[in-house]
Structure formats: C-alpha cells, structure tokens
Design a protein around this motif. Structure first.
Motif, mmCIF file in Angstrom:
data_model
loop_
_atom_site.group_PDB
_atom_site.id
_atom_site.type_symbol
_atom_site.label_atom_id
_atom_site.label_comp_id
_atom_site.label_asym_id
_atom_site.label_seq_id
_atom_site.Cartn_x
_atom_site.Cartn_y
_atom_site.Cartn_z
ATOM 1 N N SER A 31 21.989 47.997 38.641
ATOM 2 C CA SER A 31 22.907 48.593 39.605
ATOM 3 C C SER A 31 23.677 47.484 40.327
ATOM 4 O O SER A 31 23.572 46.309 39.981
ATOM 5 N N LEU A 32 24.428 47.860 41.326
ATOM 6 C CA LEU A 32 25.243 46.908 42.066
ATOM 7 C C LEU A 32 24.499 46.405 43.290
ATOM 8 O O LEU A 32 23.830 47.166 43.985
ATOM 9 N N THR A 33 24.676 45.117 43.552
ATOM 10 C CA THR A 33 24.095 44.489 44.723
ATOM 11 C C THR A 33 25.194 43.804 45.513
ATOM 12 O O THR A 33 25.980 43.031 44.941
ATOM 13 N N LEU A 34 25.248 44.057 46.795
ATOM 14 C CA LEU A 34 26.265 43.452 47.648
ATOM 15 C C LEU A 34 25.953 41.979 47.848
ATOM 16 O O LEU A 34 24.831 41.626 48.260
ATOM 17 N N ILE A 35 26.937 41.133 47.534
ATOM 18 C CA ILE A 35 26.787 39.700 47.761
ATOM 19 C C ILE A 35 27.182 39.359 49.200
ATOM 20 O O ILE A 35 26.423 38.718 49.935
ATOM 21 N N ALA A 36 28.378 39.787 49.577
ATOM 22 C CA ALA A 36 28.879 39.403 50.899
ATOM 23 C C ALA A 36 30.094 40.233 51.266
ATOM 24 O O ALA A 36 30.736 40.845 50.404
ATOM 25 N N THR A 37 30.382 40.225 52.551
ATOM 26 C CA THR A 37 31.617 40.775 53.081
ATOM 27 C C THR A 37 32.588 39.623 53.277
ATOM 28 O O THR A 37 32.235 38.621 53.930
ATOM 29 N N ALA A 38 33.772 39.751 52.733
ATOM 30 C CA ALA A 38 34.787 38.701 52.864
ATOM 31 C C ALA A 38 35.573 38.935 54.146
ATOM 32 O O ALA A 38 36.255 39.938 54.280
ATOM 33 N N ASN A 39 35.488 38.023 55.077
ATOM 34 C CA ASN A 39 36.158 38.151 56.364
ATOM 35 C C ASN A 39 37.441 37.331 56.363
ATOM 36 O O ASN A 39 37.439 36.165 55.954
ATOM 37 N N GLN A 40 38.510 37.944 56.846
ATOM 38 C CA GLN A 40 39.779 37.226 56.863
ATOM 39 C C GLN A 40 39.740 36.085 57.856
ATOM 40 O O GLN A 40 39.430 36.283 59.036
ATOM 41 N N GLY A 41 40.022 34.886 57.367
ATOM 42 C CA GLY A 41 40.156 33.740 58.242
ATOM 43 C C GLY A 41 38.869 33.192 58.804
ATOM 44 O O GLY A 41 38.896 32.312 59.676
ATOM 45 N N SER A 42 37.747 33.683 58.337
ATOM 46 C CA SER A 42 36.472 33.145 58.823
ATOM 47 C C SER A 42 35.442 33.211 57.702
ATOM 48 O O SER A 42 35.708 33.749 56.629
ATOM 49 N N TYR B 178 30.978 40.767 38.140
ATOM 50 C CA TYR B 178 31.256 40.580 39.564
ATOM 51 C C TYR B 178 32.430 41.492 39.932
ATOM 52 O O TYR B 178 33.475 41.468 39.283
ATOM 53 N N LEU B 179 32.226 42.302 40.946
ATOM 54 C CA LEU B 179 33.237 43.277 41.348
ATOM 55 C C LEU B 179 33.624 43.071 42.803
ATOM 56 O O LEU B 179 32.754 42.831 43.651
ATOM 57 N N CYS B 180 34.903 43.182 43.068
ATOM 58 C CA CYS B 180 35.330 43.246 44.455
ATOM 59 C C CYS B 180 35.585 44.709 44.812
ATOM 60 O O CYS B 180 35.888 45.533 43.946
ATOM 61 N N SER B 181 35.428 45.011 46.066
ATOM 62 C CA SER B 181 35.746 46.355 46.543
ATOM 63 C C SER B 181 36.465 46.230 47.881
ATOM 64 O O SER B 181 36.366 45.200 48.553
ATOM 65 N N VAL B 182 37.189 47.286 48.227
ATOM 66 C CA VAL B 182 37.963 47.272 49.463
ATOM 67 C C VAL B 182 37.838 48.605 50.158
ATOM 68 O O VAL B 182 37.559 49.636 49.534
ATOM 69 N N ILE B 183 38.024 48.559 51.455
ATOM 70 C CA ILE B 183 38.236 49.769 52.244
ATOM 71 C C ILE B 183 39.702 49.725 52.676
ATOM 72 O O ILE B 183 40.126 48.777 53.341
ATOM 73 N N LEU B 184 40.445 50.735 52.277
ATOM 74 C CA LEU B 184 41.864 50.776 52.604
ATOM 75 C C LEU B 184 42.072 51.147 54.071
ATOM 76 O O LEU B 184 41.251 51.848 54.664
ATOM 77 N N TYR C 88 30.449 42.266 44.955
ATOM 78 C CA TYR C 88 29.187 42.775 44.429
ATOM 79 C C TYR C 88 28.859 42.067 43.115
ATOM 80 O O TYR C 88 29.740 41.599 42.403
ATOM 81 N N ARG C 89 27.601 42.081 42.794
ATOM 82 C CA ARG C 89 27.132 41.609 41.498
ATOM 83 C C ARG C 89 26.413 42.748 40.784
ATOM 84 O O ARG C 89 25.626 43.491 41.394
ATOM 85 N N GLN C 90 26.680 42.864 39.496
ATOM 86 C CA GLN C 90 25.986 43.853 38.666
ATOM 87 C C GLN C 90 25.390 43.117 37.486
ATOM 88 O O GLN C 90 26.090 42.773 36.530
ATOM 89 N N GLN C 91 24.109 42.849 37.554
ATOM 90 C CA GLN C 91 23.431 42.167 36.460
ATOM 91 C C GLN C 91 23.274 43.125 35.279
ATOM 92 O O GLN C 91 23.305 44.350 35.459
ATOM 93 N N PRO C 92 23.125 42.579 34.073
ATOM 94 C CA PRO C 92 23.092 43.422 32.871
ATOM 95 C C PRO C 92 22.124 44.590 32.979
ATOM 96 O O PRO C 92 20.935 44.401 33.267
ATOM 97 N N GLY C 93 22.642 45.783 32.771
ATOM 98 C CA GLY C 93 21.814 46.979 32.808
ATOM 99 C C GLY C 93 21.314 47.361 34.180
ATOM 100 O O GLY C 93 20.455 48.235 34.294
#
Lengths: 116, 114
Positions: free
Chosen positions: B42-53, B91-97, B35-40
C-alpha cells in the motif's frame, strides 16, 4: 492513530455481477473516508469521498459507498461490474484537521479480478 | 480537477546514486505530499512538502535520505539519495487543491535500483 483494514486481499467477480469491497477503519473522531482505484501501472484515482452528511455517497464510474459509524465501515459497492473495473482498490482514512486529511492512512488494498 | 505530472515516469538506477523526481501541478494547491508504494504494498506517506521551508517527515523517513523542496505553490521535488535496491518503489506526489479537501495523485515514478 488511525488505521484501515481491508480484509479481502483478492476478489474475483464475474462481469455483470455485483461487487462489494469491505473497509473498516479505526479513528477516534469523525473520519474523512476515501476510496481510490489504481489500474496497473497507473497512479491513484479518487472514486469517492465521505466528509459528512448523507451516509450513502455516489462516486465516479457507477460506484457508491456507505458510511456506517456503528460498524466503523465504509464499504464500496457497484451493482454491475465491467471488465475495465479490474484494478487495485484502496480505502483511506484522513484525520480531521484544519484541511481535513493531511494524514491519509491507506489500507493494504483489494485486488479485483473480473472474469467473463 | 487538475493535471498533476511527474518526471521521470520511470527510471533504473545504480545503487549509491541519487534520483530527483519532479511534481508539477497546473492549478493552485494548498498542500503537497510525497508517498512511497513498495512492490505489492500500500501507500506510505513520506513527508509533507512545505512551501519555502523544510518538509515535515513521517516516522521512519529522514531528510538526508529523502530531501524535498517546494520552491513555489505548484512544484515540488523529491530526491532519493544513496539508493539501494530496497528503495525500488513507486513514488507518488499528491496535492490538495485550493478550496478542496481531498488528495489527488500524480501518475507516479517507478524506480528500480540495481
């Protein structure tokens, strides 16, 4: 597409007073709803979540939220705020897909200030 | 819960350069996001990171600008390429466990481009 509205940009509350932060969502199916808190210079911490079942959900730090489908709302409440609650609060809605919430859409946030 | 770490925590970079941000999780995850959080803002999703692709990018974000890798289940990198001052953000990463449905966020990387 889903959307989230947090109508209050900034709220000021006295320490010990009750708190309610508003969140309205737009989504065609059953939403997955979340509240996150961001303290200055920190990442986001999950306060609570709603997936299904009881519409009143309890979270960490004494917070609760109530899902009201008829009003498309998911307001966050706390009966008595502490100075440490001062932070930015984000409401988010997730699309109901296989994993539940790949597409998280965030509201613009509500900044909470606590005065003595 | 899990421990999610990001490196670096902050950086100041010159325009035209690139920065690679790392995200490491100490538990099994099913999905990772950036995600990206520009100054002041909210958060905007950049992309989903896919394993191996290749990553799955959201509208307005392209691979040439934000290349993402995820070589294994618990590690991902985001590169911000050819930076301009407009890229100054958190820039923030997030995960689903594994076994969960909610997203957990890393502490973020605060990037300033001069």
């Amino acid at each position: 597409a889903q959307s989230v509205t947090q109508p209050d940009i900034h709220i000021t509350v006295s320490e010990g007073a009750s708190l309610e932060l508003r969140c309205n969502y737009s989504y065609g199916a059953t939403p997955y709803l979340f509240w996150y808190v961001q303290s200055p210079g920190q990442g986001l911490q999950l306060l609570l979540k709603y997936f299904s079942g009881d519409t009143l959900v309890q979270g960490i730090k004494g917070f609760e939220a109530e899902f009201k489908r008829s009003q498309s709302s998911f307001n966050l409440r706390k009966p008595s705020v502490h100075w440490s609650d001062a932070a930015e609060y984000f409401c988010a809605v997730g699309a109901s897909t296989n994993f539940g919430n790949e597409k998280l859409t965030f509201g613009t946030g509500t900044r909470l200030t606590i005065i003595p | 819960s899990a421990v999610i770490s990001q490196k670096p925590s902050r950086d100041i970079c010159q325009r035209g350069t690139s920065l690679t941000i790392q995200c490491q999780v100490d538990s099994q995850v099913t999905m990772m996001f950036w995600y990206r959080q520009q100054p002041g803002q909210s958060l905007t999703l950049i992309a989903t990171a896919n394993q191996g692709s290749e990553a799955t990018y959201e509208s307005g974000f392209v691979i040439d600008k934000f290349p993402i890798s995820r070589p294994n289940l618990t590690f991902s990198t985001l590169t911000v390429s050819n930076m301009s001052p407009e890229d100054s953000s958190i820039y923030l990463c997030s995960v689903i466990l594994a076994g969960a449905y909610e997203q957990y966020f890393g502490p973020g990387t605060r990037l300033t481009v001069t």
